[in-house]
Motif scaffolding. Structure first.
Motif, short mmCIF file in Angstrom:
data_model
loop_
_atom_site.label_atom_id
_atom_site.label_comp_id
_atom_site.label_asym_id
_atom_site.label_seq_id
_atom_site.Cartn_x
_atom_site.Cartn_y
_atom_site.Cartn_z
N GLY A 61 0.97 -1.10 -0.12
CA GLY A 61 0.33 -0.36 -0.33
C GLY A 61 1.08 1.03 0.39
O GLY A 61 0.74 2.56 -0.36
N VAL A 62 2.00 1.35 1.11
CA VAL A 62 2.91 2.17 0.71
C VAL A 62 4.10 2.79 -0.31
O VAL A 62 3.21 3.58 -1.21
CB VAL A 62 3.61 1.67 1.89
CG1 VAL A 62 5.00 3.24 1.94
CG2 VAL A 62 3.23 2.33 3.19
N LEU A 63 3.96 1.76 -1.51
CA LEU A 63 4.61 1.83 -2.26
C LEU A 63 3.77 2.28 -3.39
O LEU A 63 3.62 2.75 -4.28
CB LEU A 63 5.16 0.64 -2.77
CG LEU A 63 6.09 0.40 -4.39
CD1 LEU A 63 7.00 1.09 -3.70
CD2 LEU A 63 6.24 -0.79 -4.21
N ALA A 64 2.49 2.14 -3.09
CA ALA A 64 1.25 2.67 -4.46
C ALA A 64 1.31 3.83 -4.36
O ALA A 64 1.09 4.89 -4.80
CB ALA A 64 0.11 2.06 -4.37
N GLY A 65 0.65 3.82 -2.60
CA GLY A 65 0.77 5.26 -2.71
C GLY A 65 1.75 6.60 -2.71
O GLY A 65 2.07 7.61 -3.41
N LEU A 66 3.10 5.81 -2.87
CA LEU A 66 4.21 6.95 -2.62
C LEU A 66 4.28 6.65 -4.84
O LEU A 66 4.16 7.96 -5.55
CB LEU A 66 5.50 5.81 -2.67
CG LEU A 66 5.65 6.03 -1.14
CD1 LEU A 66 7.08 5.03 -1.14
CD2 LEU A 66 6.18 7.55 -0.53
N TRP A 67 4.02 5.99 -5.43
CA TRP A 67 3.78 5.92 -6.49
C TRP A 67 3.22 6.80 -7.45
O TRP A 67 3.24 7.43 -8.25
CB TRP A 67 3.84 4.49 -7.39
CG TRP A 67 5.08 3.49 -7.73
CD1 TRP A 67 6.31 3.35 -7.65
CD2 TRP A 67 5.62 3.18 -8.63
NE1 TRP A 67 6.89 3.08 -7.04
CE2 TRP A 67 6.79 2.93 -8.61
CE3 TRP A 67 4.99 3.16 -10.06
CZ2 TRP A 67 7.59 1.80 -9.70
CZ3 TRP A 67 5.89 3.17 -11.29
CH2 TRP A 67 6.99 2.36 -11.27
N CYS A 68 1.58 7.04 -6.54
CA CYS A 68 0.52 7.81 -7.38
C CYS A 68 1.21 9.31 -6.51
O CYS A 68 0.80 10.02 -7.35
CB CYS A 68 0.06 7.38 -6.19
SG CYS A 68 -2.10 8.70 -5.88
N GLY A 69 1.82 9.63 -5.16
CA GLY A 69 1.80 11.09 -5.08
C GLY A 69 2.85 11.95 -5.09
O GLY A 69 3.29 12.96 -5.44
N LEU A 70 3.90 10.75 -5.01
CA LEU A 70 5.47 11.67 -5.58
C LEU A 70 5.81 12.38 -7.08
O LEU A 70 6.36 13.62 -6.88
CB LEU A 70 6.84 10.67 -4.94
CG LEU A 70 7.60 10.10 -3.55
CD1 LEU A 70 8.33 9.76 -3.57
CD2 LEU A 70 7.63 11.89 -2.29
N PRO A 71 5.60 11.46 -8.36
CA PRO A 71 6.07 12.00 -9.04
C PRO A 71 4.84 13.32 -9.14
O PRO A 71 5.80 14.05 -9.93
CB PRO A 71 4.70 10.99 -10.16
CG PRO A 71 5.29 9.98 -9.56
CD PRO A 71 4.74 10.21 -7.85
N LEU A 80 -2.61 9.17 -11.16
CA LEU A 80 -3.59 8.06 -11.54
C LEU A 80 -3.00 6.98 -12.01
O LEU A 80 -3.27 5.96 -12.08
CB LEU A 80 -5.14 8.32 -12.13
CG LEU A 80 -5.96 9.36 -11.50
CD1 LEU A 80 -6.94 10.12 -12.37
CD2 LEU A 80 -6.39 8.71 -10.63
N GLY A 81 -1.84 8.03 -13.30
CA GLY A 81 -1.11 7.40 -14.21
C GLY A 81 -0.25 6.01 -12.53
O GLY A 81 0.13 4.10 -13.00
N GLY A 82 0.70 6.52 -12.14
CA GLY A 82 1.30 5.74 -10.53
C GLY A 82 0.84 4.95 -10.10
O GLY A 82 1.22 3.66 -10.81
N ALA A 83 -0.67 5.22 -9.99
CA ALA A 83 -0.72 4.13 -9.53
C ALA A 83 -1.40 3.00 -10.05
O ALA A 83 -1.67 1.87 -9.46
CB ALA A 83 -2.79 4.54 -8.68
N TYR A 84 -1.87 3.33 -10.76
CA TYR A 84 -2.22 2.55 -11.94
C TYR A 84 -1.55 1.63 -12.34
O TYR A 84 -1.64 0.29 -12.33
CB TYR A 84 -3.56 2.59 -13.35
CG TYR A 84 -3.32 1.73 -14.19
CD1 TYR A 84 -4.74 1.21 -13.97
CD2 TYR A 84 -2.87 1.40 -15.35
CE1 TYR A 84 -5.11 -0.19 -14.96
CE2 TYR A 84 -3.12 0.36 -16.31
CZ TYR A 84 -4.66 -0.60 -15.81
OH TYR A 84 -4.38 -1.12 -16.84
N VAL A 85 -0.31 1.74 -12.87
CA VAL A 85 0.80 1.34 -13.17
C VAL A 85 1.08 0.21 -12.00
O VAL A 85 1.20 -1.38 -12.12
CB VAL A 85 2.19 1.16 -13.39
CG1 VAL A 85 3.52 1.31 -14.00
CG2 VAL A 85 2.17 2.42 -14.77
#
Length: 461
Positions: free
Chosen positions: A45-55, A142-147
């Motif tokens: 979950g944290v990894l998904a949140g980081l991919w979504c928020g950081l970029p 959205l793209g980062g979270a989807y990937v």
């Protein structure tokens, strides 16, 4: 869309990505033929949140850093040429007028049509840029979270990736802090060099008169200026010495009592109350010193037949010492509590009393930390400004009499930089020289603290 709303949406999407990542990891782990998860579901979950928020947050930060120069250049394109302006200073004035119009700070009754058109174009480009930023940032989130959600597998090393990302973020933060520190030092150093090109370093470091008032232009009447830093340093050390004479005994003895003698209930009440002193604004201490302490000292001195100035180093030092007590007390208390209980028990087993144990065992073992807390308090005292301004005055008197008015380095820095100043004048550049001198003094204190800690450090199991 405002920046705060956009950041809030990105954070909400990151929370949603975190929840979906945890749920997907749990779902994969519950399958009958599924492999064991490499990491706990929370890491996915944290990894998904980081991919979504950081970029997305990185895009927002870059835009806000580059937006104003870019939009200003686009809006002002051709305006300087149309007005026949070529000097960089005149161009800066036009840009400043345009920015005032954008901010609504119109100071003139008639506005230049070209500047007004540039301001309107700037506002339009800013709105368009905000919309484009919102679209790109949200699409990136959205793209980062989807990937990432599509990549979640039991074999995905989520914990390793999260720790790697956190390590990179911490490294960037520490690097940024280092560069900021270097930038501050270099900015002060370069201006100090300009000052020493006009004033001899020996006159500054060893001069006995401080009077920075001087004529800025050739047609002005004024003093030639005297830039001897000895009176300013003397006032700084005098007030700091008085403050430490108050703070160190009271703070250290209160720390010993709270850690060695006080009961748990008394400690739970008194320690927070003592630390409240550290949260009181310095301007409040300044009012207290100017309205209560200084008149009281003047009245008492008059009764004793002493000549006491209305603003004195003693008043500022006493109040500053009260303010610094929590620094010494809290840090020393933590250090004393960190001394192993086995040392106390061994001392008691050898027949020592409680006071002998404190004097001969506990305090020597806690000495490095106590010295560090004292030197930290000294640095705090040297850097104090508001109390000195309100209670000690602005007069740079070379005196060791605590009943006279003195000034400090920080007060003179504030005084020299207040109002409209000419940065080619030694009067203004003297503030940077004082800042560099204060930096060297505090650096020497920190080096001394590190030396004491390393020399007398004791490690216990």
């Amino acid at each position: 869309m405002s920046s705060s709303l956009l950041i809030a949406l990105i954070l909400l999407l990151s929370l949603l990505a975190y929840w979906l990542g945890c749920r997907r990891a749990v779902t994969l782990a519950q399958r009958p033929s599924a492999d064991k998860l490499h990491s706990r579901p929370g890491y996915y979950g944290v990894l998904a949140g980081l991919w979504c928020g950081l970029p997305a947050l990185l895009i927002v930060a870059v835009w806000h850093l580059a937006a104003d120069p870019l939009l200003t250049r686009m809006a002002m394109h051709g305006v300087a040429a149309a007005k026949g302006v070529a000097s960089p200073d005149q161009v800066d004035l036009l840009v400043n007028d345009m920015r005032n119009l954008v901010a609504g700070n119109v100071v003139a009754h008639e506005v230049d049509p070209l500047i007004q058109a540039a301001a309107d174009q700037y506002v339009g480009l800013q709105r368009l840029g905000d919309l484009a930023l919102a679209a790109v940032a949200l699409a990136t989130a959205l793209g980062g979270a989807y990937v990432l959600l599509g990549r979640i597998r039991p074999a995905l090393r989520a914990r390793n990736q999260v720790e790697r990302i956190v390590e990179i973020v911490l490294t960037l933060c520490s690097t940024f802090a280092v560069f900021v520190t270097v930038g501050i030092v270099l900015s002060v150093l370069f201006e100090s060099i300009r000052f020493f090109q006009q004033i001899a370093p020996a006159d500054f470091l060893f001069g006995l008169k401080w009077s920075p008032q001087m004529a800025i232009r050739a047609d002005q009447a004024g003093s030639s200026g005297s830039f001897g830093a000895i009176p300013v340093l003397t006032g700084t050390f005098l007030i700091s010495g008085i403050a430490m004479a108050i703070a160190v005994p009271l703070g250290l003895m209160s720390a010993i009592y709270l850690s060695e003698y006080a009961g748990p209930r008394f400690r739970a009440v008194v320690k927070p109350l003592l630390e409240i002193l550290a949260g009181v604004p310095t301007v409040v201490y300044g009012f207290f010193a100017a309205l209560v302490v200084a008149p009281a000292i003047r009245d008492l001195g008059g009764l004793a037949g002493l000549s006491v100035a209305s603003e004195s180093a003693l008043a500022a030092g006493l109040v500053m010492g009260i303010m610094i007590i929590p620094f010494v007390s809290s840090l020393s208390d933590d250090v004393i509590n960190a001394v192993p209980q086995s040392l106390r028990d061994g001392s008691y087993g050898l027949g020592a009393t409680k006071s002998e144990t404190i004097k001969l065992v506990v305090l020597p073992a806690a000495l490095p930390g106590i010295v560090g807390s004292i030197l930290l308090a000294v640095s705090r005292a040297i850097g104090e400004t508001m109390i000195v301004v309100m209670a000690a005055g602005l007069a740079a008197n070379l005196t060791f009499n605590p009943l006279q008015a003195v000034t400090t380095v920080t007060v003179q820095i504030v005084t020299l930089l207040v109002g409209d100043q000419e940065f080619d004048s030694p009067k203004t550049l003297a503030a940077f020289a004082l800042g560099m001198l204060l930096f060297v003094v505090t650096l020497a204190l920190n080096v001394a603290a590190l030396y004491v800690v390393r020399k007398y450090r004791e490690e216990y199991e």
